[in-house]
Write an enzyme that holds these catalytic residues in place. Structure first.
Site, PDB file in Angstrom:
ATOM      1  N   TRP A   1      -3.492  -1.883  -1.623  1.00 35.35           N
ATOM      2  CA  TRP A   1      -3.550  -3.383  -2.165  1.00 35.35           C
ATOM      3  C   TRP A   1      -4.036  -4.199  -1.099  1.00 35.35           C
ATOM      4  O   TRP A   1      -3.647  -4.431  -0.181  1.00 35.35           O
ATOM      5  CB  TRP A   1      -2.361  -3.986  -2.416  1.00 35.35           C
TER       6      TRP A   1
ATOM      7  N   GLU B   1      11.893 -15.545 -16.964  1.00 31.88           N
ATOM      8  CA  GLU B   1      11.565 -14.441 -16.978  1.00 31.88           C
ATOM      9  C   GLU B   1      10.641 -13.958 -18.001  1.00 31.88           C
ATOM     10  O   GLU B   1       9.813 -13.067 -17.856  1.00 31.88           O
ATOM     11  CB  GLU B   1      12.785 -13.398 -16.868  1.00 31.88           C
TER      12      GLU B   1
ATOM     13  N   GLU C   1       2.225 -11.873 -16.508  1.00 26.22           N
ATOM     14  CA  GLU C   1       1.828 -10.983 -15.349  1.00 26.22           C
ATOM     15  C   GLU C   1       1.161  -9.661 -16.026  1.00 26.22           C
ATOM     16  O   GLU C   1       0.162  -9.101 -15.512  1.00 26.22           O
ATOM     17  CB  GLU C   1       3.047 -10.541 -14.491  1.00 26.22           C
TER      18      GLU C   1
ATOM     19  N   HIS D   1       9.658 -35.411 -21.248  1.00 29.36           N
ATOM     20  CA  HIS D   1       9.012 -36.137 -20.244  1.00 29.36           C
ATOM     21  C   HIS D   1       7.775 -36.141 -19.479  1.00 29.36           C
ATOM     22  O   HIS D   1       7.286 -36.070 -18.461  1.00 29.36           O
ATOM     23  CB  HIS D   1      10.201 -35.950 -19.064  1.00 29.36           C
TER      24      HIS D   1
ATOM     25  N   ASN E   1       0.242   0.454   6.178  1.00 31.06           N
ATOM     26  CA  ASN E   1       0.914  -0.561   4.937  1.00 31.06           C
ATOM     27  C   ASN E   1       1.391  -1.641   5.879  1.00 31.06           C
ATOM     28  O   ASN E   1       2.462  -1.646   6.417  1.00 31.06           O
ATOM     29  CB  ASN E   1       2.038   0.304   4.387  1.00 31.06           C
ATOM     30  N   GLY E   2       0.910  -2.998   5.713  1.00 33.86           N
ATOM     31  CA  GLY E   2       1.528  -4.105   6.239  1.00 33.86           C
ATOM     32  C   GLY E   2       0.401  -4.979   6.656  1.00 33.86           C
ATOM     33  O   GLY E   2      -0.765  -4.826   6.211  1.00 33.86           O
TER      34      GLY E   2
ATOM     35  N   LYS F   1       6.965 -12.317 -17.500  1.00 35.55           N
ATOM     36  CA  LYS F   1       6.735 -11.065 -17.823  1.00 35.55           C
ATOM     37  C   LYS F   1       5.299 -11.276 -18.912  1.00 35.55           C
ATOM     38  O   LYS F   1       4.406 -10.175 -18.721  1.00 35.55           O
ATOM     39  CB  LYS F   1       7.645 -10.515 -19.050  1.00 35.55           C
TER      40      LYS F   1
ATOM     41  N   CYS G   1       0.747  -1.069   0.016  1.00 43.21           N
ATOM     42  CA  CYS G   1       0.055  -0.009  -0.075  1.00 43.21           C
ATOM     43  C   CYS G   1       0.884   1.355  -0.034  1.00 43.21           C
ATOM     44  O   CYS G   1       2.076   1.009   0.302  1.00 43.21           O
ATOM     45  CB  CYS G   1      -1.008  -0.027   1.214  1.00 43.21           C
TER      46      CYS G   1
ATOM     47  N   ARG H   1       2.151   0.915  -5.923  1.00 43.18           N
ATOM     48  CA  ARG H   1       2.058  -0.133  -4.861  1.00 43.18           C
ATOM     49  C   ARG H   1       0.881  -0.554  -4.396  1.00 43.18           C
ATOM     50  O   ARG H   1       1.115  -1.658  -3.706  1.00 43.18           O
ATOM     51  CB  ARG H   1       2.538   0.950  -3.414  1.00 43.18           C
TER      52      ARG H   1
ATOM     53  N   LYS I   1       3.755  -3.372  -6.911  1.00 46.16           N
ATOM     54  CA  LYS I   1       5.152  -3.446  -7.250  1.00 46.16           C
ATOM     55  C   LYS I   1       5.966  -3.912  -6.009  1.00 46.16           C
ATOM     56  O   LYS I   1       6.938  -4.683  -6.311  1.00 46.16           O
ATOM     57  CB  LYS I   1       5.301  -1.993  -7.405  1.00 46.16           C
TER      58      LYS I   1
HETATM   59  C1  AGP Z   1       8.240  -8.700 -11.684  1.00 44.99           C
HETATM   60  O1  AGP Z   1       7.745  -8.245 -12.908  1.00 44.99           O
HETATM   61  C2  AGP Z   1       7.364  -8.707 -10.483  1.00 44.99           C
HETATM   62  N1  AGP Z   1       6.442  -7.678 -10.488  1.00 44.99           N
HETATM   63  C3  AGP Z   1       7.844  -9.489  -9.243  1.00 44.99           C
HETATM   64  O2  AGP Z   1       8.121 -10.810  -9.558  1.00 44.99           O
HETATM   65  C4  AGP Z   1       9.104  -9.055  -8.387  1.00 44.99           C
HETATM   66  O3  AGP Z   1      10.366  -9.017  -9.128  1.00 44.99           O
HETATM   67  C5  AGP Z   1       9.133  -9.521  -7.316  1.00 44.99           C
HETATM   68  O4  AGP Z   1       7.888  -9.270  -6.270  1.00 44.99           O
HETATM   69  C6  AGP Z   1      10.475  -9.212  -6.361  1.00 44.99           C
HETATM   70  O5  AGP Z   1      10.383  -7.989  -5.972  1.00 44.99           O
HETATM   71  P1  AGP Z   1      11.586  -7.052  -5.647  1.00 44.99           P
HETATM   72  O6  AGP Z   1      12.570  -7.344  -6.509  1.00 44.99           O
HETATM   73  O7  AGP Z   1      11.119  -5.625  -5.261  1.00 44.99           O
HETATM   74  O8  AGP Z   1      12.023  -7.862  -4.268  1.00 44.99           O
END
Ligand code: AGP
Length: 611
Positions: A77, A483, A490, A506, A103-104, A487, A2, A27, A606
């Site tokens: 969030w 990766e 997500e 397999h 936040n938390g 990408k 948040c 966030r 994020k």
């Molecule tokens: C990647 O596109 C993501 N949004 C997510 O996987 C991110 O890399 C992960 O949450 C780790 O975040 P950080 O690098 O801030 O620790």
């Protein structure tokens, strides 16, 4: 997860809060709200709405509908309770006198809620945060700071809190434990916020609060206290980047801007770290003796940062002949890892606030390991709690889907591997120097890959309506595929999986049928023939194959694949740093064509500060 912003000053606060929240929306973005002290009303006015910040901004007419010069704001969030007006923050005590943004997660909120209900306190929301507002009011006897302090003795969990009390409208209270909170110092005004981006337009002088600290903000100053309520003097840091770094600057999306910024980000991460033909880390805390005694390396991270670790494992093991384990941070802390005094734990994190990674770091330290972190956000918790920090210097990354942070993390980890190899004598001087030369060429080579984006855009236009995509490759190409797959899923919501090509037969190859889209990653020269065999196998079962390989192998790949994207030839360890650009761009263009909200994909945030 948040975003929090609080302001006390002489200006109208609502537009300032909305502006700050707009910079923190990455966030969390399922609801938003503000609480302002209004002299006219003689109390707090709270406005909160489900949905994006724009909904709140419309309700508040851009802030003009609220009068007052002190207030707190929040973008959410959801954790406890679905996104709704009532579950949005600020949460308010029963009398309406105390407003809280959080936040938390308050881990013992069920017990605290039961305790308060037993005392006759009514609750209106499903949130854990309302417990804080009600608890502070329960202890409130005219001194808001004392009430907050007493409440904190009972609260367990992780929290950054912003608190405003109608009886003390000339102050704001900020609290921090395991979730970020910065304080911004101005002339006649002061700020609290989850992140520097919310205040940089107004001030560059900030303090990073430490765990357990409280702060009282007035118009004229800020006083910080430790967890024993003893006053503490904090060092003010000066933020050295410009506001445009956190703005779109003419681009339609932050993600695209950040993809295109990668060559420059790499220059910042790499160039100062190569001096006179050697890797150079300023104030590096690991001496050569330690490096020689190192028995094992653990790389611990989440999401894309974990994928950087996967690439790193291949590179480090090849260069150092030392075992490297890569662990998901959320697993690491519960897997009873085998660490010794000579184990180096590398924590990788863009935000430096990811709770799982933070917890893993603490576990590693508890078990006696040395922790080195690779972090983007300066002054973040992970950076501060590590024994050694290497910053990625990528600048603020706003899009939820990481791109330039991934690239710079990878570059820093690769440089670290080279440095270790040099100290351990496991690399020939010639190869070492040649690899460093390639590092210096990397940003320019990446520019040429990005310049080819029209081809990727065209391919995305041909395949954007597929519902399932496979990424296959071996070794470094497999790690890169992990990766690429993340990408795509997500931001475009297409199901995709990354497989080590040799593993397909397999089981998973049964999913390949006419028209299945397969991304064949074949950049590693020594494994190219193997990669080709797998391309032939999936083609024989009807797959459409888009391939990524090096310029020197384009022709060979084009004999079988339906389309080939290329990268300039480079040393093996840097191949994923170039190849990933095609995968980032493909994900971006597919999401664009599917009409997805690229910078704010559904259900994500994020900075993931909950477990
Ligand atoms: C990647 O596109 C993501 N949004 C997510 O996987 C991110 O890399 C992960 O949450 C780790 O975040 P950080 O690098 O801030 O620790």
């Amino acid at each position: 997860m948040c975003g929090i912003v609080g302001y006390i000053g002489k200006e109208q606060v609502a537009p300032i809060l909305l502006e700050g929240l707009s910079r923190l929306e990455y966030r969390g973005y399922d609801s938003a709200g503000v609480a302002v002290y209004s002299e006219k009303e003689g109390g707090l006015v709270v406005k909160k709405t489900k949905g994006r910040l724009q909904v709140l901004s419309d309700v508040l007419q851009g802030g003009a509908a609220l009068d007052g010069t002190v207030g707190i704001g929040h973008t959410r969030w959801a954790t406890h309770g679905a996104p709704s007006d009532v579950n949005s923050h600020p949460q308010v005590s029963r009398s309406g006198r105390i407003a809280v943004v959080h936040n938390g997660i308050i881990e013992n909120y069920v017990e605290l809620k039961a305790f308060l209900i037993d005392k006759g306190v009514p609750f209106v929301s499903e949130t854990d945060t309302e417990v804080v507002a009600q608890l502070v009011e329960y202890f409130y006897k005219g001194d808001i700071l004392q009430a907050v302090y007493e409440s904190l003795h009972l609260i367990e969990g992780a929290y950054a809190l912003g608190i405003l009390c109608a009886d003390a409208p000339d102050q704001l209270i900020a609290v921090r434990k395991d979730n970020p909170m910065i304080l911004g110092y101005g002339d006649g005004f002061n700020f609290m916020a989850s992140d520097v981006t919310a205040v940089i337009k107004y001030t560059r002088d900030v303090v990073y609060m430490d765990n357990g600290e409280l702060a009282i903000l007035t118009r004229d100053g800020i006083q910080c206290y430790n967890s024993m309520m003893q006053p503490v003097e904090k060092e003010i840091s000066r933020v050295d980047w410009e506001i445009d770094a956190a703005e779109k600057g003419g681009y339609e999306h932050f993600m695209f801007k950040e993809i295109m910024e990668q060559p420059d980000a790499l220059r910042h991460a790499i160039f100062p770290r190569i001096r006179d033909g050697e890797v150079f880390f300023e104030n590096f805390g690991l001496d050569e003796d330690y490096i020689r005694r190192m028995d094992k390396i653990y790389i611990v991270a989440c999401g894309s940062s974990y994928h950087v670790g996967m690439v790193g494992k291949y590179n480090i093991e090849r260069l150092l002949r030392r075992p490297v384990e890569v662990a998901l941070a959320s697993e690491f802390r519960y897997m009873d890892p085998i660490l010794t005094d000579h184990t180096l734990v590398i924590v990788i994190s863009q935000s430096g606030e990811t709770l799982d990674s933070m917890a893993a770091l603490r576990e590693a330290k508890r078990l006696g390991a040395t922790v080195l972190s690779i972090v983007n956000v300066v002054g973040s918790s992970i950076a501060r709690e590590s024994d050694v920090v290497l910053y990625t210097w990528a600048g603020p990354e706003i899009a939820v889907a990481t791109t330039k942070a991934y690239s710079t993390q990878l570059a820093v980890l690769d440089l670290l591997a080279l440095h270790f190899a040099r100290v351990l004598g496991t690399i020939e001087l010639g190869e070492y120097r040649a690899t460093l030369d390639e590092f210096l060429l990397l940003p320019g080579k990446l520019e040429t890959v990005l310049a080819d984006r029209d081809q990727v855009q065209y391919l995305a236009s041909q395949y954007f309506n597929h519902s399932s995509v496979f990424f296959i490759g071996r070794n470094l190409d497999y790690a890169m595929g992990l990766e690429g797959s993340l990408k795509l899923k997500e931001i475009s919501y297409i199901h995709s999986e990354a497989y080590a090509s040799g593993e397909l037969k397999h089981g998973t190859i049964s999913l390949i049928e006419d028209g299945t889209l397969v991304f064949a990653l074949g950049t590693c020269g020594r494994l190219f023939e193997k990669a080709m065999s797998n391309v032939v196998e999936v083609k024989a079962r009807g797959a459409d194959v888009l391939a990524v390989t090096t310029e020197s192998r384009r022709e060979a790949m084009a004999r079988t694949a339906d389309a080939v994207m290329t990268i300039p030839d480079t040393c093996d360890m840097l191949l994923p740093s170039l190849g990933i650009a095609h995968l980032q761009l493909f994900a971006y263009y597919v999401a664009l064509m599917r009409g997805c909200d690229i910078d704010k994909p559904r259900n994500l945030a994020k900075s993931v500060t909950v477990e």
